[in-house]
Scaffold this motif. Structure first.
Motif, PDB file in Angstrom:
ATOM      1  N   GLU A 251     -29.253   8.829   0.982  1.00  0.00           N
ATOM      2  CA  GLU A 251     -28.852   8.037   2.141  1.00  0.00           C
ATOM      3  C   GLU A 251     -28.676   6.574   1.772  1.00  0.00           C
ATOM      4  O   GLU A 251     -27.764   5.905   2.263  1.00  0.00           O
ATOM      5  N   GLY A 252     -29.557   6.072   0.893  1.00  0.00           N
ATOM      6  CA  GLY A 252     -29.473   4.676   0.494  1.00  0.00           C
ATOM      7  C   GLY A 252     -28.189   4.361  -0.256  1.00  0.00           C
ATOM      8  O   GLY A 252     -27.529   3.351   0.001  1.00  0.00           O
ATOM      9  N   GLN A 253     -27.832   5.230  -1.192  1.00  0.00           N
ATOM     10  CA  GLN A 253     -26.603   4.970  -1.938  1.00  0.00           C
ATOM     11  C   GLN A 253     -25.385   5.169  -1.044  1.00  0.00           C
ATOM     12  O   GLN A 253     -24.347   4.504  -1.231  1.00  0.00           O
ATOM     13  N   ALA A 254     -25.491   6.045  -0.044  1.00  0.00           N
ATOM     14  CA  ALA A 254     -24.383   6.243   0.892  1.00  0.00           C
ATOM     15  C   ALA A 254     -24.109   4.962   1.676  1.00  0.00           C
ATOM     16  O   ALA A 254     -22.943   4.618   1.923  1.00  0.00           O
ATOM     17  N   VAL A 255     -25.161   4.243   2.060  1.00  0.00           N
ATOM     18  CA  VAL A 255     -24.983   2.979   2.770  1.00  0.00           C
ATOM     19  C   VAL A 255     -24.125   2.027   1.942  1.00  0.00           C
ATOM     20  O   VAL A 255     -23.148   1.445   2.421  1.00  0.00           O
ATOM     21  N   HIS A 256     -24.507   1.866   0.659  1.00  0.00           N
ATOM     22  CA  HIS A 256     -23.778   0.949  -0.218  1.00  0.00           C
ATOM     23  C   HIS A 256     -22.381   1.464  -0.545  1.00  0.00           C
ATOM     24  O   HIS A 256     -21.402   0.700  -0.528  1.00  0.00           O
ATOM     25  N   ALA A 257     -22.267   2.758  -0.856  1.00  0.00           N
ATOM     26  CA  ALA A 257     -20.974   3.317  -1.247  1.00  0.00           C
ATOM     27  C   ALA A 257     -19.971   3.256  -0.103  1.00  0.00           C
ATOM     28  O   ALA A 257     -18.788   2.922  -0.313  1.00  0.00           O
ATOM     29  N   LEU A 258     -20.426   3.552   1.106  1.00  0.00           N
ATOM     30  CA  LEU A 258     -19.508   3.527   2.242  1.00  0.00           C
ATOM     31  C   LEU A 258     -19.078   2.113   2.585  1.00  0.00           C
ATOM     32  O   LEU A 258     -17.939   1.880   3.008  1.00  0.00           O
ATOM     33  N   ARG A 259     -19.958   1.148   2.388  1.00  0.00           N
ATOM     34  CA  ARG A 259     -19.545  -0.249   2.543  1.00  0.00           C
ATOM     35  C   ARG A 259     -18.446  -0.579   1.540  1.00  0.00           C
ATOM     36  O   ARG A 259     -17.467  -1.255   1.862  1.00  0.00           O
ATOM     37  N   PHE A 260     -18.617  -0.112   0.315  1.00  0.00           N
ATOM     38  CA  PHE A 260     -17.633  -0.350  -0.739  1.00  0.00           C
ATOM     39  C   PHE A 260     -16.284   0.268  -0.378  1.00  0.00           C
ATOM     40  O   PHE A 260     -15.221  -0.282  -0.698  1.00  0.00           O
ATOM     41  N   LEU A 261     -16.335   1.409   0.315  1.00  0.00           N
ATOM     42  CA  LEU A 261     -15.111   2.095   0.722  1.00  0.00           C
ATOM     43  C   LEU A 261     -14.548   1.567   2.043  1.00  0.00           C
ATOM     44  O   LEU A 261     -13.487   2.001   2.476  1.00  0.00           O
ATOM     45  N   GLY A 262     -15.277   0.632   2.681  1.00  0.00           N
ATOM     46  CA  GLY A 262     -14.767  -0.007   3.884  1.00  0.00           C
ATOM     47  C   GLY A 262     -15.315   0.525   5.189  1.00  0.00           C
ATOM     48  O   GLY A 262     -14.767   0.230   6.260  1.00  0.00           O
ATOM     49  N   PHE A 263     -16.414   1.279   5.136  1.00  0.00           N
ATOM     50  CA  PHE A 263     -16.992   1.854   6.345  1.00  0.00           C
ATOM     51  C   PHE A 263     -18.346   1.227   6.663  1.00  0.00           C
ATOM     52  O   PHE A 263     -19.087   0.814   5.767  1.00  0.00           O
ATOM     53  N   ASP A 264     -18.668   1.201   7.949  1.00  0.00           N
ATOM     54  CA  ASP A 264     -19.963   0.691   8.396  1.00  0.00           C
ATOM     55  C   ASP A 264     -20.872   1.890   8.654  1.00  0.00           C
ATOM     56  O   ASP A 264     -20.628   2.675   9.565  1.00  0.00           O
ATOM     57  N   TYR A 265     -21.921   2.020   7.835  1.00  0.00           N
ATOM     58  CA  TYR A 265     -22.824   3.162   7.988  1.00  0.00           C
ATOM     59  C   TYR A 265     -24.252   2.723   7.711  1.00  0.00           C
ATOM     60  O   TYR A 265     -24.522   1.998   6.738  1.00  0.00           O
ATOM     61  N   ARG A 266     -25.157   3.129   8.579  1.00  0.00           N
ATOM     62  CA  ARG A 266     -26.583   2.947   8.338  1.00  0.00           C
ATOM     63  C   ARG A 266     -27.328   4.032   9.100  1.00  0.00           C
ATOM     64  O   ARG A 266     -27.108   4.202  10.303  1.00  0.00           O
ATOM     65  N   PRO A 267     -28.202   4.780   8.414  1.00  0.00           N
ATOM     66  CA  PRO A 267     -28.960   5.825   9.121  1.00  0.00           C
ATOM     67  C   PRO A 267     -29.775   5.242  10.263  1.00  0.00           C
ATOM     68  O   PRO A 267     -30.295   4.117  10.165  1.00  0.00           O
TER      69      PRO A 267
END
Length: 287
Positions: A251-267
Motif C-alpha cells: 500500500e505504501g509503494q502504491a501511494v508513491h507510484a500512483l502519485r508518480f503516474l498522476g493519481f491521488d491515492y491514500r488508503p
C-alpha cells in the motif's frame, strides 16, 4: 469491477513472473472506478527471456500509460526506459514506468519508501534502530537506501552474493551517511529484521534467517505479500516477535507510484507520506 471499456480507455499493466499473488491490478482498478477514470490495469505474465519481445510490443501501444514492474524484471527493465527518475538511478532498479504521450518511458522505484511508509503505519518505524536486511536484489536495494535515509542507527545487508551485498553497503553508506556494513544473515542482536528475498513465496522455501536466533520483541518484516503468513512470520511470532507482512509495503509503494503516474491515492485512515524521504540523506536524521 470496471463497468465498461471504451475506445479512449487508457491501459496500465503489471509485468512480472509469477503474478499469482499480485494485488496491484485490483487496487488500481478499484481506484479507477472510484475516481471515474477511463482506465484499466491488467496483468502481463512475462518470462525473463521474453522481456525484450514484450517491450517491443508494448512500445507500439499508443494507449499504454504506465507499467508496474515486479520480479524478476526490476533491474533488467532499466535497459528499456528512456529516462530514470532519481529514485531509480540511485537504486539501480525500477518498479514503475510512466509512459508519456511523447513516447518516452520514465522509470522510478518506490519499493523502499513504500516499505518505510508501511512500517511507519504499523508502528514499526526503523528510525534509531539496528536493522538487518536480507536480500540485495531490486527491492532490497531500494529498501536499503530508504531505511538508511529514514534514520536507521545501523544497517547490515546480507545476500547470497556477498560481493553484491558489500557493494550495496558501500553505496548506501556513501549516499546517506548511515553506518552500513555487509554480513551474514544472523538476526541475533538486531532490533529490526527485514526479509527482501523471494524466500517464503513457496511453502517449501528455506527461511531467510534462523528464527531460533530471533530475540522476543524483534520487529520482523517479511515483504512477501501472501494471503497466509510465511514460515518466517509464523516462526517469529512463536518467538514473541512483532511481525509485519508485505501488505503495508504494498500500500505504501502504491501511494508513491500512483502519485508518480498522476493519481491521488491514500488508503483510508493512513497518514500522507513525507516526500522528503525519497532523496534526503540520513546524515542529520534523528529518531
Amino acid at each position: 469491477m470496471h463497468p465498461h471499456i471504451t475506445g479512449k480507455t487508457r491501459l496500465y499493466g503489471l509485468v512480472g513472473d509469477p503474478l499469482t499473488a499480485a494485488k496491484s491490478p485490483q487496487l488500481l482498478n478499484q481506484l479507477f472506478v472510484e475516481q471515474r477514470i477511463d482506465a484499466v490495469c491488467v496483468p502481463f505474465w512475462v518470462k525473463a527471456e521474453d522481456l525484450s519481445a514484450f517491450v517491443a510490443g508494448a512500445r507500439a501501444l499508443r494507449n499504454l500509460s504506465g507499467l508496474l514492474v515486479t520480479m524478476p524484471h526490476k533491474q533488467r527493465m532499466l535497459d528499456f526506459v528512456d529516462e530514470l527518475d532519481p529514485t531509480a538511478s540511485r537504486v539501480g532498479a525500477l518498479n514503475v514506468i510512466r509512459c508519456n504521450e511523447d513516447g518516452r518511458w520514465v522509470g522510478a522505484i518506490f519499493d523502499g519508501v513504500g516499505c518505510v511508509l508501511g512500517m511507519q503505519w504499523e508502528g514499526n518505524h526503523p528510525a534509531g534502530k539496528s536493522v538487518l536486511l536480507v536480500g540485495a536484489g531490486g527491492a532490497g536495494r531500494a529498501i536499503a537506501f530508504a531505511v538508511a535515509a529514514a534514520g536507521t542507527r545501523t544497517l547490515t545487508i546480507s545476500d547470497v552474493d556477498e560481493q553484491r551485498a558489500g557493494e550495496l553497503a558501500e553505496s548506501v553508506a556513501a549516499e546517506t551517511g548511515c553506518i552500513t556494513h555487509s554480513g551474514p544473515p544472523d538476526p541475533h542482536g538486531f532490533e529490526v529484521v527485514i526479509n527482501a528475498t523471494p524466500l517464503g513465496m513457496n511453502a517449501y522455501d528455506a527461511m531467510p534467517v534462523n528464527p531460533e536466533r530471533l530475540a522476543p520483541g524483534t520487529i520482523v518484516v517479511d515483504i512477501i505479500n501472501a494471503p497466509e503468513p510465511t514460515q518466517l512470520r509464523r516462526a517469529a511470532h512463536a518467538r514473541g516477535c512483532r511481525t509485519q507482512d508485505g501488505g503495508p509495503m504494498h500500500e505504501g509503494q502504491a501511494v508513491h507510484a500512483l502519485r508518480f503516474l498522476g493519481f491521488d491515492y491514500r488508503p483510508a485512515g493512513k497518514s500522507a507520506p513525507d516526500d522528503g524521504v525519497l532523496f534526503a540523506p540520513a546524515r542529520n536524521a534523528s529518531p
